[in-house]
Design a protein around this motif. Structure first.
Motif, PDB file in Angstrom:
ATOM      1  N   LEU A  88       0.852  -1.195   0.000  1.00 21.97           N
ATOM      2  CA  LEU A  88       0.000   0.000   0.000  1.00 21.97           C
ATOM      3  C   LEU A  88       0.887   1.245   0.000  1.00 21.97           C
ATOM      4  CD1 LEU A  88      -2.503  -1.276   2.742  1.00 21.97           C
ATOM      5  CD2 LEU A  88      -2.786  -1.397   0.253  1.00 21.97           C
ATOM      6  N   ASN A  89       0.611   2.146  -0.900  1.00 16.77           N
ATOM      7  CA  ASN A  89       1.419   3.354  -1.042  1.00 16.77           C
ATOM      8  C   ASN A  89       1.102   4.322   0.102  1.00 16.77           C
ATOM      9  OD1 ASN A  89       2.609   5.750  -1.798  1.00 16.77           O
ATOM     10  ND2 ASN A  89       1.971   5.638  -3.938  1.00 16.77           N
ATOM     11  N   THR A  90       2.074   4.476   1.012  1.00 16.08           N
ATOM     12  CA  THR A  90       1.812   5.295   2.206  1.00 16.08           C
ATOM     13  C   THR A  90       1.980   6.786   1.951  1.00 16.08           C
ATOM     14  OG1 THR A  90       4.100   5.111   2.933  1.00 16.08           O
ATOM     15  CG2 THR A  90       2.561   3.439   3.737  1.00 16.08           C
ATOM     16  N   LYS A  91       2.267   7.155   0.707  1.00 14.90           N
ATOM     17  CA  LYS A  91       2.488   8.573   0.406  1.00 14.90           C
ATOM     18  C   LYS A  91       1.365   9.162  -0.447  1.00 14.90           C
ATOM     19  CE  LYS A  91       6.503   9.126   2.421  1.00 14.90           C
ATOM     20  NZ  LYS A  91       6.220   8.104   3.443  1.00 14.90           N
ATOM     21  N   HIS A  97      -1.934   2.842  -5.586  1.00 16.52           N
ATOM     22  CA  HIS A  97      -2.273   2.749  -4.162  1.00 16.52           C
ATOM     23  C   HIS A  97      -1.979   1.357  -3.635  1.00 16.52           C
ATOM     24  CE1 HIS A  97      -5.117   6.022  -5.434  1.00 16.52           C
ATOM     25  NE2 HIS A  97      -4.551   6.566  -4.383  1.00 16.52           N
ATOM     26  N   ALA A  98      -2.262   0.364  -4.451  1.00 15.19           N
ATOM     27  CA  ALA A  98      -2.059  -1.025  -4.023  1.00 15.19           C
ATOM     28  C   ALA A  98      -1.404  -1.807  -5.167  1.00 15.19           C
ATOM     29  CB  ALA A  98      -3.392  -1.651  -3.650  1.00 15.19           C
ATOM     30  N   SER A  99      -0.395  -2.608  -4.829  1.00 17.09           N
ATOM     31  CA  SER A  99       0.311  -3.394  -5.849  1.00 17.09           C
ATOM     32  C   SER A  99       0.417  -4.839  -5.377  1.00 17.09           C
ATOM     33  CB  SER A  99       1.724  -2.850  -6.066  1.00 17.09           C
ATOM     34  OG  SER A  99       1.704  -1.458  -6.266  1.00 17.09           O
ATOM     35  N   VAL A 100      -0.004  -5.749  -6.241  1.00 17.35           N
ATOM     36  CA  VAL A 100       0.072  -7.176  -5.886  1.00 17.35           C
ATOM     37  C   VAL A 100       1.417  -7.712  -6.391  1.00 17.35           C
ATOM     38  CG1 VAL A 100      -1.057  -9.421  -6.098  1.00 17.35           C
ATOM     39  CG2 VAL A 100      -2.425  -7.321  -6.204  1.00 17.35           C
TER      40      VAL A 100
END
Lengths: 340, 551
Positions: free
Chosen positions: B299-302, B429-432
């Motif tokens: 999850l991209n925290t930025k 935002h989300a990467s599998v």
């Protein structure tokens, strides 16, 4: 225009085509996403190694400069290093091209023989059960993609009825002949190694059938169509009236002119067999250049991509010139400079 | 009419001739290599892989290369099934008090395939070659090893530029080359006096001392290794005379080869459906074991809304882990936190996010985006080359919909993905993504997944950039005492889990079909419910296999 001038013009045009092709491929390969050096060395590769590779491949310079270096290398026979096989690309081409050429050559032989056979049989017995059978076979043959046919053949001959080898170019334990042309069948014949010849031929059968069936039936339909058209022409009625035997009419007056449209398509098909060979090569674990080229694209192996495309382009150009010469031979109007 | 009949006969004759030729071609040659009996009594272990390996120890580092390298070359130490390190070429070693000097004492009975004696100079040569070239597994050493020297014929000393506790683990990837043989095969190249450092020659040849030596290396086809009779480790009865790595994962090909007993072990890339079909082949079993591969949803925290800790926690609680374990990747094991369960440093007592929709709603309500979910759809990327990831993406999308979160799923080619994650703004935002450690310890995962240095690479799509965590990771991997190091790893995991930058989905179970006429130690261990050597390639140390010819 005589044949010599015609050939020269075609060759000159081909050089322009190849240069254009090389520029387009060179630019496209470099602007698609993906850090080449990072891809080649891995995500954790130290920065100095990345920079060294970029410098070695001139990737730190503008694209026109990179192209200049590439052309300079090609002029001296140096196609650069492959990032995936870690060898000289020229060496890779030398190794993988003959495997595909051999496969395409056998496919072409099957394609030519059977397309003429099926096409003329269908025309000769038009509207009979033979014609219908060939038509059904043609529809199925054209509709089934070569990779599906490859899997079917593999399952049938590898799994259900294992009478023929399904993988690679030679069986384990069979000594490959010394490399002369790189085509194992030819080299084994040259060196009198008949065991290797038969083994190589057996390995070729399934992939060659998988590759040739589609274009073979497509051309058979073209030949059938041209022959039936020509059968109704006045000159055929005239020679029949003169009592010329049917065999002569079929071979001398009908087959030759009826092959003209098919030969042009055969030329295109022959060249496209190289590209279509990719999946067939994967399925039969055939170490050919189509598979090599596709892997190069997936890995963004720049030098390999450029080299493979140029080799394919060159083969396409040569095949087209040969096809034009064959058509000129078959059609005197072209040979003599008349209008078609 | 007569003509017609004659012509018909002629065409039939041609067709018959062609058919006969083909039949002749298929029938000739004795068929000794084509029949379905080949392989069962041959003393060879053949395995399919995604690619034919790179057999140069300074270049290869992928799965198939790792298998090849450990069978052709020897390293100073060897990773054991339980994650510890055992002596190999080095019989013992000592470390200086400050942890910067490591001294190894070597066996004196090791011969290379060339017949040359293995000495400390070869170890020095191999390390220097790796450091200079910077390829393959060099990344394990370039930041750490300052110098290497031979103190005498059988003593080698490494000087490190910084304290590095897991140094021993990384040495399992330093494969020792026969320097004399390599030097005799130098070509022109960019490494000054060393020319190409033997790279061109080592593409097809070996300079190792391992149990197998290269018999045939065909790029795009296969690698065949044959038994080295003078192997210092000796040979047990029934060990395979040869091994072969075949570069294909094509399901129909693999199935055919297994059926014809021309393949002993399949690759791990077969789909669940294909594995089930392979299990139906008589004499074929399925081995299921855990290496170190783990699936994460980073999850991209930025980037809003995943920059909000409560939003991220809501996602971690809403995800249906059970569906993955039971339906999508059966046999896999739910991950607890950032470290794989079989990696030294894993702590099973840490907090674990489990599916809990009430908690998910609770966390979402605390999020600053709770009232404006429709304005913050999530972009989720999965890797186009790994089709099974789509199922994870779809599940995530469906789960999120239950909370009112919209998810845009994008199938992204790997090359595009690696470019995309170069900046926090372009990172989804989300990467599998599947991830693996670089060496057999938790420190590797923590450093490559959560240290600020790893941002901008596909290994860290979280953009965590937390100076405190950075410092804790650096301190932990600089700790020499093993137990103390593991304790520090636990604290770091605890902190990362609290921040919920990732949905740790599962530890991947590697499944391979294999013939029951081979004794495969890793398959036996896995059947007995024991740990299988988790270091990439090591379950395929063929010298420990047996070909049961009486089967």
């Amino acid at each position: 225009m005589n044949l010599r001038n015609y050939l020269l013009k075609r060759l000159l045009l081909s050089v322009f085509v190849l240069v254009g092709l090389s520029i387009v491929i060179f630019v496209i390969a470099r602007i698609v996403p993906g850090d080449v050096a990072r891809m080649a060395l891995g995500p954790s590769a130290p920065q100095f190694a990345i920079e060294a590779l970029e410098k070695e491949m001139h990737l730190d310079k503008p694209i026109p400069t990179q192209y200049y270096y590439w052309v300079k290398g090609v002029a001296t026979g140096d196609l650069g290093q492959s990032l995936t096989t870690k060898r000289a690309v020229a060496e890779d081409i030398k190794e993988f091209l003959p495997a595909t050429l051999e496969l395409v050559m056998i496919s072409a032989i099957i394609m030519i023989i059977f397309s003429i056979l099926f096409g003329s049989l269908a025309a000769k017995y038009r509207d009979s059960w033979i014609d219908t059978l060939i038509r059904v076979m043609a529809y199925s043959g054209v509709a089934v993609p070569s990779f599906v046919l490859a899997v079917l053949l593999l399952l049938i001959f590898g799994y259900i009825w294992p009478v023929i080898p399904v993988l690679g170019r030679l069986s384990p334990g069979i000594m490959a002949p010394p490399t002369i042309t790189g085509l194992i069948t030819i080299d084994s014949l040259f060196t009198g190694n008949f065991t290797a010849f038969w083994d190589a031929l057996k390995h070729l059968i399934l992939p060659a059938i998988a590759l040739s069936v589609g274009p073979m039936f497509q051309e058979a339909r073209l030949i059938r169509s041209a022959m039936t058209d020509n059968m109704s022409k006045d000159y055929v009625a005239a020679v029949t009236g003169y009592g010329v035997p049917n065999r002569v009419i079929m071979h001398k007056y009908l087959l030759k002119p009826s092959l003209i449209p098919a030969v042009s398509v055969m030329g295109l098909d022959l060249a496209s067999l190289m590209g279509n060979a990719f999946l067939v090569e994967v399925i039969f674990n055939w170490p050919g250049i189509s598979r090599y080229g596709m892997n190069a694209m997936l890995q963004k192996d720049l030098n390999a991509i450029s080299a493979v495309i140029i080799v394919f382009g060159l083969i396409f150009v040569i095949v087209n010139i040969i096809v034009d010469l064959i058509v000129a031979y078959l059609d005197p109007r072209i040979r003599l400079g008349g209008k078609t | 009419m007569k003509n017609l009949i004659m012509r018909g006969k002629r065409y039939s004759l041609v067709a018959l001739l062609v058919i006969l030729m083909m039949a002749f071609a298929t029938g000739c040659g004795g068929g000794s290599t084509d029949g379905d009996t080949q392989g069962a009594t041959e003393s060879i272990v053949r395995v399919t892989a995604a690619n034919v390996p790179n057999i140069d120890p300074g270049v290869g580092s992928d799965y198939s290369s790792s298998i090849a390298l450990l069978n052709i070359y020897d390293s100073l130490v060897f990773p054991d099934d339980d994650g510890t390190i055992k002596p190999w070429l080095a019989t013992e070693w000592e470390t200086s008090d400050d942890g910067l000097v490591w001294t190894f004492h070597l066996r004196d009975d090791v011969k290379f395939h060339s017949g040359n004696q293995l000495t400390a100079d070869d170890v020095v040569f191999s390390m220097k070659r790796m450091l200079t070239m910077g390829e393959g597994y060099a990344y394990l050493f370039t930041e750490v090893v300052e110098d290497v020297a031979a103190l005498d014929d059988y003593t080698v000393q490494f000087k490190l530029s910084k304290k590095f506790g897991p140094f021993l683990s990384t040495l399992a990837r330093l494969y020792v080359l026969d320097s004399e043989t390599v030097m005799a095969n130098l070509a022109d190249g960019p490494y000054g006096d060393m020319g190409d450092y033997g790279k061109a020659w080592l593409v097809n040849n070996d300079a190792g001392s391992g149990p197998y030596t290269v018999k045939e290396m065909k790029i795009q086809e296969h690698l065949i290794g044959e038994k080295f009779d003078d192997f210092w480790g000796g040979w047990q009865e029934g060990a395979p005379e040869a091994f072969q790595i075949v570069g294909t994962t094509e399901p129909a090909t693999v199935r055919t080869l297994l059926t014809r007993k021309q393949l002993e072990i399949s690759d791990q890339w077969q789909t669940e459906e294909a594995i089930r079909a392979l299990a139906e082949i008589p004499g074929v079993d399925i081995a299921t074991f855990f290496t170190n591969s783990m699936l994460n949803i980073s999850l991209n925290t930025k980037k809003a809304p995943t920059d909000d800790i409560h939003f991220r926690k809501a996602l971690a609680y809403m995800f249906d882990y059970q569906a993955v374990e039971e339906d999508i990747f059966p046999g896999s094991k739910k991950a607890v936190g950032p470290i794989q369960f079989n990696l030294p440093g894993f702590d099973p007592n840490l907090y674990e996010y489990k599916t809990n929709l009430d908690k998910a709603r609770e966390e979402l309500a605390k999020s600053k985006y709770a009232d404006q979910l429709d304005q913050y759809p999530i972009d989720l990327a999965w890797i186009a080359e790994v089709p099974d990831e789509e199922k994870i993406a779809m599940l995530f999308q469906a789960n999120a919909a239950e909370l009112g979160i919209k998810v845009n799923v994008t199938k992204t080619p790997w090359l595009s993905f690696t470019e995309q994650v170069g900046t926090p703004e372009t990172t989804p935002h989300a990467s599998v993504v599947f991830v693996n450690p670089h060496y057999n310890e938790a420190g590797s995962m923590l450093e490559t997944r959560y240290h600020s240095r790893s941002t901008g690479t596909w290994e860290q799509c979280e953009w965590l950039q937390d100076p405190e965590i950075d410092a804790m990771i650096e301190d932990a991997i600089a700790t020499l005492d093993f137990e103390e190091r593991l304790a520090k790893y636990s604290l770091i995991q605890e902190k990362i889990i609290e921040l919920a930058p990732t949905i740790w989905v599962f530890d991947q179970a590697e499944k391979r079909a294999y013939q029951d006429y081979i004794h495969w130690p890793s398959a036996e261990l896995s059947k007995a419910g024991k740990n299988v050597n988790p270091v990439m390639g090591y379950p395929f140390y063929f010298a420990e296999f047996k070909v049961l010819t009486d089967n």
